[in-house]
Design a protein around this motif. Sequence first.
Motif, PDB file in Angstrom:
ATOM      1  N   VAL A 110     -24.077  18.105  46.982  1.00  0.00           N
ATOM      2  CA  VAL A 110     -25.333  17.395  47.236  1.00  0.00           C
ATOM      3  C   VAL A 110     -25.059  15.984  47.767  1.00  0.00           C
ATOM      4  CG1 VAL A 110     -27.372  16.383  46.140  1.00  0.00           C
ATOM      5  CG2 VAL A 110     -26.669  18.717  45.555  1.00  0.00           C
ATOM      6  N   SER A 111     -24.086  15.292  47.196  1.00  0.00           N
ATOM      7  CA  SER A 111     -23.853  13.890  47.549  1.00  0.00           C
ATOM      8  C   SER A 111     -22.983  13.710  48.798  1.00  0.00           C
ATOM      9  CB  SER A 111     -23.196  13.148  46.374  1.00  0.00           C
ATOM     10  OG  SER A 111     -21.947  13.737  46.042  1.00  0.00           O
ATOM     11  N   THR A 112     -22.013  14.601  49.024  1.00  0.00           N
ATOM     12  CA  THR A 112     -21.087  14.415  50.159  1.00  0.00           C
ATOM     13  C   THR A 112     -21.092  15.572  51.149  1.00  0.00           C
ATOM     14  OG1 THR A 112     -19.186  15.448  49.037  1.00  0.00           O
ATOM     15  CG2 THR A 112     -19.550  13.101  48.653  1.00  0.00           C
ATOM     16  N   GLY A 113     -21.767  16.676  50.824  1.00  0.00           N
ATOM     17  CA  GLY A 113     -21.801  17.818  51.723  1.00  0.00           C
ATOM     18  C   GLY A 113     -20.600  18.721  51.625  1.00  0.00           C
ATOM     19  N   ARG A 114     -19.714  18.471  50.684  1.00  0.00           N
ATOM     20  CA  ARG A 114     -18.530  19.315  50.513  1.00  0.00           C
ATOM     21  C   ARG A 114     -17.885  18.991  49.171  1.00  0.00           C
ATOM     22  NH1 ARG A 114     -13.846  16.238  51.508  1.00  0.00           N
ATOM     23  NH2 ARG A 114     -14.314  14.189  52.367  1.00  0.00           N
ATOM     24  N   VAL A 115     -16.938  19.824  48.754  1.00  0.00           N
ATOM     25  CA  VAL A 115     -16.178  19.534  47.552  1.00  0.00           C
ATOM     26  C   VAL A 115     -14.732  19.950  47.784  1.00  0.00           C
ATOM     27  CG1 VAL A 115     -16.832  21.759  46.496  1.00  0.00           C
ATOM     28  CG2 VAL A 115     -15.957  19.913  45.064  1.00  0.00           C
ATOM     29  N   SER A 116     -13.800  19.073  47.454  1.00  0.00           N
ATOM     30  CA  SER A 116     -12.372  19.356  47.602  1.00  0.00           C
ATOM     31  C   SER A 116     -11.815  19.877  46.286  1.00  0.00           C
ATOM     32  CB  SER A 116     -11.618  18.088  48.017  1.00  0.00           C
ATOM     33  OG  SER A 116     -12.029  17.650  49.294  1.00  0.00           O
ATOM     34  N   LEU A 117     -11.073  20.977  46.362  1.00  0.00           N
ATOM     35  CA  LEU A 117     -10.496  21.593  45.168  1.00  0.00           C
ATOM     36  C   LEU A 117      -8.970  21.586  45.253  1.00  0.00           C
ATOM     37  CD1 LEU A 117     -12.847  24.707  44.878  1.00  0.00           C
ATOM     38  CD2 LEU A 117     -13.096  22.467  43.775  1.00  0.00           C
ATOM     39  N   TYR A 118      -8.322  21.123  44.181  1.00  0.00           N
ATOM     40  CA  TYR A 118      -6.857  21.116  44.107  1.00  0.00           C
ATOM     41  C   TYR A 118      -6.342  22.052  43.014  1.00  0.00           C
ATOM     42  CZ  TYR A 118      -7.099  17.035  47.150  1.00  0.00           C
ATOM     43  OH  TYR A 118      -7.335  16.196  48.216  1.00  0.00           O
ATOM     44  N   GLY A 119      -7.261  22.811  42.429  1.00  0.00           N
ATOM     45  CA  GLY A 119      -6.868  23.697  41.340  1.00  0.00           C
ATOM     46  C   GLY A 119      -6.587  25.120  41.785  1.00  0.00           C
ATOM     47  N   ILE A 120      -6.535  25.344  43.095  1.00  0.00           N
ATOM     48  CA  ILE A 120      -6.179  26.667  43.616  1.00  0.00           C
ATOM     49  C   ILE A 120      -4.770  26.560  44.186  1.00  0.00           C
ATOM     50  CG2 ILE A 120      -6.772  28.503  45.240  1.00  0.00           C
ATOM     51  CD1 ILE A 120      -9.670  27.575  45.055  1.00  0.00           C
ATOM     52  N   TYR A 121      -3.831  27.282  43.598  1.00  0.00           N
ATOM     53  CA  TYR A 121      -2.412  27.071  43.879  1.00  0.00           C
ATOM     54  C   TYR A 121      -1.790  28.218  44.666  1.00  0.00           C
ATOM     55  CZ  TYR A 121      -3.285  23.847  40.025  1.00  0.00           C
ATOM     56  OH  TYR A 121      -3.799  22.865  39.221  1.00  0.00           O
ATOM     57  N   PHE A 122      -0.883  27.839  45.572  1.00  0.00           N
ATOM     58  CA  PHE A 122      -0.104  28.783  46.362  1.00  0.00           C
ATOM     59  C   PHE A 122       1.356  28.325  46.360  1.00  0.00           C
ATOM     60  CE2 PHE A 122      -4.348  28.376  48.137  1.00  0.00           C
ATOM     61  CZ  PHE A 122      -4.776  29.698  48.296  1.00  0.00           C
ATOM     62  N   ASP A 123       2.268  29.251  46.465  1.00  0.00           N
ATOM     63  CA  ASP A 123       3.661  28.876  46.685  1.00  0.00           C
ATOM     64  C   ASP A 123       3.804  28.364  48.113  1.00  0.00           C
ATOM     65  OD1 ASP A 123       4.767  29.481  44.181  1.00  0.00           O
ATOM     66  OD2 ASP A 123       4.908  31.610  44.671  1.00  0.00           O
ATOM     67  N   THR A 124       4.870  27.583  48.354  1.00  0.00           N
ATOM     68  CA  THR A 124       5.106  27.014  49.680  1.00  0.00           C
ATOM     69  C   THR A 124       5.153  28.108  50.751  1.00  0.00           C
ATOM     70  OG1 THR A 124       6.369  25.218  48.683  1.00  0.00           O
ATOM     71  CG2 THR A 124       6.675  25.577  51.043  1.00  0.00           C
ATOM     72  N   ASN A 125       4.354  27.897  51.790  1.00  0.00           N
ATOM     73  CA  ASN A 125       4.297  28.797  52.952  1.00  0.00           C
ATOM     74  C   ASN A 125       3.780  30.198  52.609  1.00  0.00           C
ATOM     75  OD1 ASN A 125       5.357  26.720  54.477  1.00  0.00           O
ATOM     76  ND2 ASN A 125       7.456  27.455  54.323  1.00  0.00           N
ATOM     77  N   ARG A 126       3.129  30.350  51.467  1.00  0.00           N
ATOM     78  CA  ARG A 126       2.605  31.647  51.055  1.00  0.00           C
ATOM     79  C   ARG A 126       1.083  31.557  50.899  1.00  0.00           C
ATOM     80  NH1 ARG A 126       6.744  34.850  48.882  1.00  0.00           N
ATOM     81  NH2 ARG A 126       5.195  36.526  48.997  1.00  0.00           N
ATOM     82  N   SER A 127       0.434  32.732  50.938  1.00  0.00           N
ATOM     83  CA  SER A 127      -1.022  32.767  50.816  1.00  0.00           C
ATOM     84  C   SER A 127      -1.491  33.548  49.592  1.00  0.00           C
ATOM     85  CB  SER A 127      -1.643  33.367  52.088  1.00  0.00           C
ATOM     86  OG  SER A 127      -1.137  34.668  52.322  1.00  0.00           O
ATOM     87  N   GLU A 128      -0.563  34.005  48.754  1.00  0.00           N
ATOM     88  CA  GLU A 128      -0.950  34.691  47.521  1.00  0.00           C
ATOM     89  C   GLU A 128      -1.384  33.670  46.479  1.00  0.00           C
ATOM     90  OE1 GLU A 128       1.555  37.070  50.025  1.00  0.00           O
ATOM     91  OE2 GLU A 128       2.013  35.185  49.014  1.00  0.00           O
ATOM     92  N   ILE A 129      -2.555  33.872  45.902  1.00  0.00           N
ATOM     93  CA  ILE A 129      -3.074  32.931  44.904  1.00  0.00           C
ATOM     94  C   ILE A 129      -2.296  33.079  43.600  1.00  0.00           C
ATOM     95  CG2 ILE A 129      -5.099  32.233  43.582  1.00  0.00           C
ATOM     96  CD1 ILE A 129      -6.829  33.320  45.836  1.00  0.00           C
ATOM     97  N   LYS A 130      -1.883  31.943  43.034  1.00  0.00           N
ATOM     98  CA  LYS A 130      -1.126  31.974  41.786  1.00  0.00           C
ATOM     99  C   LYS A 130      -2.080  32.151  40.595  1.00  0.00           C
ATOM    100  CE  LYS A 130       2.544  29.367  41.553  1.00  0.00           C
ATOM    101  NZ  LYS A 130       3.482  28.230  41.535  1.00  0.00           N
ATOM    102  N   PRO A 131      -1.611  32.777  39.512  1.00  0.00           N
ATOM    103  CA  PRO A 131      -2.464  33.017  38.335  1.00  0.00           C
ATOM    104  C   PRO A 131      -3.077  31.745  37.752  1.00  0.00           C
ATOM    105  CG  PRO A 131      -0.453  34.306  38.195  1.00  0.00           C
ATOM    106  CD  PRO A 131      -0.281  33.398  39.368  1.00  0.00           C
ATOM    107  N   SER A 132      -2.396  30.611  37.920  1.00  0.00           N
ATOM    108  CA  SER A 132      -2.913  29.348  37.374  1.00  0.00           C
ATOM    109  C   SER A 132      -4.180  28.882  38.081  1.00  0.00           C
ATOM    110  CB  SER A 132      -1.843  28.265  37.465  1.00  0.00           C
ATOM    111  OG  SER A 132      -1.349  28.154  38.783  1.00  0.00           O
TER     112      SER A 132
END
Length: 347
Positions: A233-255
Amino acid sequence: MRHILNGRLFGRNMNILKLFFLIAFFCSTDSLSAADIPGSRDSPLLKRFAGSEIIGYQAKSFDEYELQTSTFVRYNLESKRREFAKPPLKPEGRLTRIWYEAAGDTGSLEVYRNYLDELRSKGFVILYDSRKDPAATKWTNYLAPFGSIDLTTNRSNYVFYAAEKSAICVASAKKKRPEGDVYVYLTVVEWGKDDRVYKARRGAYAALDIIETRPMQQKMVTVTADEMSQAIVSTGRVSLYGIYFDTNRSEIKPSSKPALGEIAKLMKKQPALKLHVVGHTDNIGGYAFNIALSKRRADAVVGALQKEYGIAAGRLTANGVAYLAPVAPNTTEAGRAKNRRVELVPG
């Protein structure tokens, strides 16, 4: 009787003298240790040169370091970076910087060779030694710009940069450990006389940079569904850093599950909400590689939300923009870490 009294007085005076000398000894010992700047300490990995004191100190839990392993070639004015015969190593991990001053008749070569012996005795392999590099005398003016280092010091930040160029000695070393390799970069310089401008005393100065490699620990707090809604609502977007990937990989980590769960909660609270899931990367690897990687990561997030949380496919669109929308410079690991993120933008 007088002799007895004199003997007692003499004995008492001797005790007082002993106490005085003990106090003086401990005070002198304290004053020696107090010569180090407050908050500083030796590295448990290496000893200090005898008689030296810590005049500069900095410790970071995680940083990237450019480690020289070959001779200097030239200084690139466009990029403002030094270039070497071999690309420098770039270890990441805990960085400790310690500046030592060995005032008096001590020369830089004596300190330098003592440190090389100490490194070898602790299992380090010397990667580069300027004393064995015939070209080293030609590039002493391009010593690392110590003045740009933000560390606590009671000397001038330029005490190394402005020292006598002919006496500079530089070395890099590596030690392998199961818990993570350790790298050391050593610079030793010399001052021929006291200098008030740089607060330098005659003697030798050693800069010891120690990098203990280890992966960066994820410490980002999971953003809640309500916080996501407020940010949108306030900025038109939200940045998330809690979605983790290994370097150069696209598989989502369980964390990543807590963050994914909050996204699903947001969408279930707002049934009409549609979102673009946008993948962002740093600039390591080039544009073509990262544009594909960022899109695959966004696809993975969309797929997880549909499969694991039942979010309808029509409500989510995956996009990847590589490093085209940075929120920090990509010149440091800390900046690149901020740029590696997933953003939610209303559709």
